[in-house]
Design a protein around this motif. Structure first.
Motif, PDB file in Angstrom:
ATOM      1  N   GLY A   1       0.826  -1.199   0.000  1.00 20.76           N
ATOM      2  CA  GLY A   1       0.000   0.000   0.000  1.00 20.76           C
ATOM      3  C   GLY A   1       0.860   1.248   0.000  1.00 20.76           C
ATOM      4  N   CYS A   2       0.470   2.234  -0.823  1.00 15.89           N
ATOM      5  CA  CYS A   2       1.291   3.429  -1.050  1.00 15.89           C
ATOM      6  C   CYS A   2       0.582   4.684  -0.556  1.00 15.89           C
ATOM      7  N   GLY A   3       1.119   5.300   0.493  1.00 11.29           N
ATOM      8  CA  GLY A   3       0.587   6.528   1.044  1.00 11.29           C
ATOM      9  C   GLY A   3       1.279   7.754   0.474  1.00 11.29           C
ATOM     10  N   GLY A   4       0.889   8.941   0.970  1.00 13.24           N
ATOM     11  CA  GLY A   4       1.350  10.176   0.351  1.00 13.24           C
ATOM     12  C   GLY A   4       2.002  11.157   1.291  1.00 13.24           C
ATOM     13  N   THR A   5       2.958  11.928   0.746  1.00  8.33           N
ATOM     14  CA  THR A   5       3.692  12.943   1.497  1.00  8.33           C
ATOM     15  C   THR A   5       3.678  14.262   0.747  1.00  8.33           C
ATOM     16  N   ARG A   6       4.167  15.271   1.444  1.00  8.70           N
ATOM     17  CA  ARG A   6       4.506  16.555   0.829  1.00  8.70           C
ATOM     18  C   ARG A   6       6.009  16.703   0.904  1.00  8.70           C
ATOM     19  N   LEU A   7       6.649  16.975  -0.229  1.00  6.67           N
ATOM     20  CA  LEU A   7       8.109  16.966  -0.331  1.00  6.67           C
ATOM     21  C   LEU A   7       8.653  18.354  -0.643  1.00  6.67           C
ATOM     22  N   THR A   8       9.696  18.734   0.071  1.00  6.74           N
ATOM     23  CA  THR A   8      10.439  19.967  -0.216  1.00  6.74           C
ATOM     24  C   THR A   8      11.872  19.585  -0.560  1.00  6.74           C
ATOM     25  N   VAL A   9      12.362  20.107  -1.684  1.00  5.36           N
ATOM     26  CA  VAL A   9      13.725  19.802  -2.095  1.00  5.36           C
ATOM     27  C   VAL A   9      14.522  21.091  -2.233  1.00  5.36           C
ATOM     28  N   GLN A  10      15.824  20.951  -2.144  1.00 12.31           N
ATOM     29  CA  GLN A  10      16.753  22.061  -2.375  1.00 12.31           C
ATOM     30  C   GLN A  10      17.945  21.504  -3.124  1.00 12.31           C
ATOM     31  N   ASP A  11      18.276  22.139  -4.232  1.00 14.74           N
ATOM     32  CA  ASP A  11      19.354  21.649  -5.092  1.00 14.74           C
ATOM     33  C   ASP A  11      19.121  20.192  -5.494  1.00 14.74           C
ATOM     34  N   GLY A  12      17.871  19.862  -5.702  1.00 10.52           N
ATOM     35  CA  GLY A  12      17.522  18.534  -6.168  1.00 10.52           C
ATOM     36  C   GLY A  12      17.462  17.462  -5.112  1.00 10.52           C
ATOM     37  N   LEU A  13      17.743  17.802  -3.845  1.00  7.47           N
ATOM     38  CA  LEU A  13      17.745  16.818  -2.775  1.00  7.47           C
ATOM     39  C   LEU A  13      16.661  17.150  -1.757  1.00  7.47           C
ATOM     40  N   PRO A  14      16.047  16.143  -1.149  1.00  9.13           N
ATOM     41  CA  PRO A  14      14.980  16.402  -0.172  1.00  9.13           C
ATOM     42  C   PRO A  14      15.524  17.039   1.096  1.00  9.13           C
ATOM     43  N   VAL A  15      14.842  18.088   1.550  1.00  8.19           N
ATOM     44  CA  VAL A  15      15.209  18.730   2.815  1.00  8.19           C
ATOM     45  C   VAL A  15      14.103  18.601   3.846  1.00  8.19           C
ATOM     46  N   SER A  16      12.887  18.300   3.396  1.00  8.29           N
ATOM     47  CA  SER A  16      11.773  18.102   4.318  1.00  8.29           C
ATOM     48  C   SER A  16      10.719  17.239   3.649  1.00  8.29           C
ATOM     49  N   GLU A  17      10.134  16.331   4.419  1.00  9.65           N
ATOM     50  CA  GLU A  17       9.050  15.508   3.902  1.00  9.65           C
ATOM     51  C   GLU A  17       8.102  15.222   5.051  1.00  9.65           C
ATOM     52  N   VAL A  18       6.831  15.584   4.856  1.00  7.51           N
ATOM     53  CA  VAL A  18       5.815  15.425   5.900  1.00  7.51           C
ATOM     54  C   VAL A  18       4.594  14.737   5.306  1.00  7.51           C
ATOM     55  N   VAL A  19       3.672  14.350   6.156  1.00  7.38           N
ATOM     56  CA  VAL A  19       2.432  13.724   5.703  1.00  7.38           C
ATOM     57  C   VAL A  19       1.653  14.695   4.816  1.00  7.38           C
ATOM     58  N   TRP A  20       1.109  14.171   3.726  1.00  9.75           N
ATOM     59  CA  TRP A  20       0.244  14.997   2.880  1.00  9.75           C
ATOM     60  C   TRP A  20      -1.123  15.114   3.529  1.00  9.75           C
ATOM     61  N   ASN A  21      -1.496  16.342   3.875  1.00 13.77           N
ATOM     62  CA  ASN A  21      -2.834  16.634   4.387  1.00 13.77           C
ATOM     63  C   ASN A  21      -3.100  18.113   4.169  1.00 13.77           C
ATOM     64  N   ASN A  22      -3.902  18.413   3.154  1.00 13.38           N
ATOM     65  CA  ASN A  22      -4.248  19.799   2.840  1.00 13.38           C
ATOM     66  C   ASN A  22      -5.561  20.239   3.470  1.00 13.38           C
ATOM     67  N   GLY A  23      -6.078  19.436   4.408  1.00 13.64           N
ATOM     68  CA  GLY A  23      -7.283  19.828   5.115  1.00 13.64           C
ATOM     69  C   GLY A  23      -8.540  19.273   4.485  1.00 13.64           C
ATOM     70  N   PRO A  24      -9.656  19.319   5.220  1.00 13.56           N
ATOM     71  CA  PRO A  24     -10.926  18.759   4.733  1.00 13.56           C
ATOM     72  C   PRO A  24     -11.306  19.279   3.358  1.00 13.56           C
ATOM     73  N   GLY A  25     -11.617  18.362   2.466  1.00 13.11           N
ATOM     74  CA  GLY A  25     -12.043  18.715   1.120  1.00 13.11           C
ATOM     75  C   GLY A  25     -10.921  18.944   0.147  1.00 13.11           C
ATOM     76  N   ASN A  26      -9.675  19.004   0.625  1.00 14.67           N
ATOM     77  CA  ASN A  26      -8.555  19.330  -0.246  1.00 14.67           C
ATOM     78  C   ASN A  26      -7.537  18.213  -0.381  1.00 14.67           C
ATOM     79  N   GLY A  27      -7.830  17.071   0.215  1.00 16.49           N
ATOM     80  CA  GLY A  27      -6.976  15.917   0.006  1.00 16.49           C
ATOM     81  C   GLY A  27      -6.027  15.630   1.149  1.00 16.49           C
ATOM     82  N   ALA A  28      -5.892  14.369   1.454  1.00 18.87           N
ATOM     83  CA  ALA A  28      -4.945  13.888   2.455  1.00 18.87           C
ATOM     84  C   ALA A  28      -4.703  12.411   2.187  1.00 18.87           C
TER      85      ALA A  28
END
Length: 558
Positions: free
Chosen positions: A381-408
């Motif tokens: 099973g494949c879940g989802g994240t929100r990814l921030t990269v800098q110079d092509g490398l990940p610097v932060s990755e958190v759970v994807w949750n944009n709030g009710p009605g906007n996806g999580a």
């Protein structure tokens, strides 16, 4: 025949959506096809092991079986096939297909004959502008086939599943602004996730299951040319009359089809991609999976599925048959990746057995649901994240949750499947639902899914950005093709291997520890938002036995 003893098929009970409006009886002269799923010949032996496989380990799974060896040991028994065909003929039904490997007999006949054969009454219904053929209650079979026929599919043709993608432009402007929207090409994500270098998936075949929509080769050529890549070999296979049929609507099922092909193909451009198109029904979904699994001509080693629905939307016979089909795939060394859903821990589910009832969206106050087929213990099973990269490398990755009605990201604890053995030490919590059931935890892994840090793709002549866990399944499928090529063997059913590696943090995945999907929160180790974490391809390759470097450091989670 009218007085013969009849027995209900276990798990066949079905209810109708409360808002469905009955329009009248079906045309009894109309001819349709119905799929019968039979027991395995291994189940006939009193000494046969339990088929649930929930305590499976990599050692118990053993070496992958060839498709021929699997059919000989685990296909349908010839006598069961014969008795089922005899039953069909007695009820004036035509045997369209009979497959020992798939344990499937497909019959066709008039609705009048089919209703009599399976003890059901069918009517026409409408719901939200859609018309479907529906039933309620159980399906029954004669005494001699009780236990032989494990499922009857296709009598009811209501839509079974939904896509799990979201357009970046679909959310409110405030959400988009808050997200500081960025996007990635799949090769950029492959670099950020440290996918193995020097391999392109050559020699591998990725099966993609689609329940609608289609693709156009000119769009694929334009897209891959823009990435500086050759267009992968893509072919379409028709299942139950499904076909490659683009709708022209990028926000419709075409978005799913193109996303799946373009992500998997851009990550593993040397792999062959075969798209199995089937109707969006329980019969179509099951037949697409079994056809891909047992396709000796194309012989997929990987399967990607980005369609699903809350477990409450499925009959028991459907979850059993589908999960059994995934077990077949695992035994043949096929890796199956399934999207975990885009509506938080509720999965827009209901307890009324319908995909059409909306639930809460990532809010913990209502009933929680895991998405099937991601909740099958035989898939990754494949879940989802929100990814921030800098110079092509990940610097932060958190759970994807944009709030009710906007996806999580979807995720949680299964109401259907017990805790599998490979998750026994993962710390899966009790369900957030009343009773605190301990069951299969979803997801197993994750990857970027937030549409505001989404994937740049091309759909119906339009360049767009798409997110959702729909993108994560083909991302991992592409990675699996690279791993298979680098290892010189299929990684097969990945879960037991991943969970065995999990105690050594950072060995093969990047742990995500920040965020929630409604009822469940992320934390160190496995969680019901992002599973074990997002991929580190080179480290995963090394852990599975391939030669690889250490790769770049992981991100600062949070």
């Amino acid at each position: 025949m009218s007085n013969e003893p009849r027995f209900s098929v276990p798990g066949s009970h079905r209810t109708l959506p409360p808002r469905a409006l009955r329009q009248g009886s079906v045309g009894e002269g109309e001819t349709i096809e119905v799929t019968l799923r039979l027991r395995s010949r291994a189940a006939i032996s009193p000494a046969a092991p339990a088929a649930s496989g929930l305590a499976v380990t990599a050692r118990e799974l053993g070496a992958p079986l060839s498709r021929e060896a699997f059919e000989a040991a685990h296909g349908a028994d010839p006598d069961d096939l014969r008795r089922t065909e005899d039953f069909a003929h007695e009820h004036h039904l035509t045997v369209v297909e009979s497959s020992a490997a798939r344990r499937t007999v497909i019959v066709s006949g008039s609705l009048a004959d089919l209703q009599a054969a399976f003890g059901v009454t069918l009517h026409r219904y409408t719901l939200d502008g859609q018309t479907f053929r529906g039933r309620s209650g159980d399906v029954s079979v004669p005494q001699e086939l009780a236990g032989v026929i494990e499922g009857v599919f296709g009598l009811d043709d209501r839509p079974q599943a939904r896509t799990h993608f979201r357009l970046a432009s679909s959310g409110p402007a405030a959400i988009v602004a808050h997200a500081a929207s960025v996007s990635f090409t799949p090769p950029e994500l492959a670099r950020a996730y440290n996918f193995p270098a020097g391999v392109d998936g050559h020699g591998q075949t990725i099966a993609i299951i689609e329940l609608g929509g289609g693709y156009r080769k000119r769009d694929l050529d334009t897209y891959f040319h823009g990435l500086g890549l050759s267009t992968p070999r893509v072919s379409a296979v028709s299942v139950n009359g499904g076909r490659n049929a683009p709708t022209g609507d990028p926000g419709g099922p075409d978005g799913e089809v193109m996303l799946d092909i373009e992500v998997a193909g851009a990550v593993a451009p040397g792999a062959r991609i075969v798209v199995y198109f089937a109707p969006n029904t329980d019969a179509g979904f099951l037949n697409a999976v079994t056809q891909a699994t047992h396709d000796r001509l194309r012989a997929p080693s990987i399967m990607s599925i980005s369609w699903g629905a809350a477990e409450s939307a499925w009959t028991g016979q459907a979850t059993q048959a589908m999960s059994s089909a995934f077990q077949d795939a695992a035994m043949m060394g096929i890796s199956v990746f399934c999207a975990a859903g885009d509506n938080g821990s509720s999965d827009n589910g209901s307890d009324g057995g319908s995909t059409d009832e909306a639930g809460t969206d990532g809010v913990s106050g209502g009933p929680q649901h895991t998405d099937f087929p991601a909740s099958s213990p035989w898939v990754t099973g494949c879940g989802g994240t929100r990814l921030t990269v800098q110079d092509g490398l990940p610097v932060s990755e958190v759970v994807w949750n944009n709030g009710p009605g906007n996806g999580a990201t979807g995720g949680g604890v299964s109401d259907v499947f017990p805790l599998p053995g490979y998750q026994s030490g993962a710390g899966v919590p009790p369900s957030a639902n009343p009773g605190g059931r301990v069951g299969r935890g979803v997801p197993d892994v994750s990857g970027v899914a937030d549409p505001q840090t989404g994937y740049r793709v091309r759909v119906d002549g339009t360049d767009t950005v798409i997110g959702g866990t729909s993108a994560v399944a083909p991302l991992w499928a592409g990675l699996s093709a690279l791993l298979n090529q680098a290892l010189g063997r299929p990684v097969g059913f990945l879960n037991p291997q991943l969970y065995a590696l999990a105690p050594v943090r950072g060995t093969a995945v990047r742990d995500i520890v920040t965020g929630n999907n409604g009822a469940y929160s992320a934390g160190p180790g496995w969680d019901a938002c992002t599973g074990l974490g997002s991929p580190d391809g080179e480290r995963l390759l090394a852990a599975l036995g391939g030669a690889a470097g250490a790769g770049p450091p992981g991100p600062e989670e949070g």
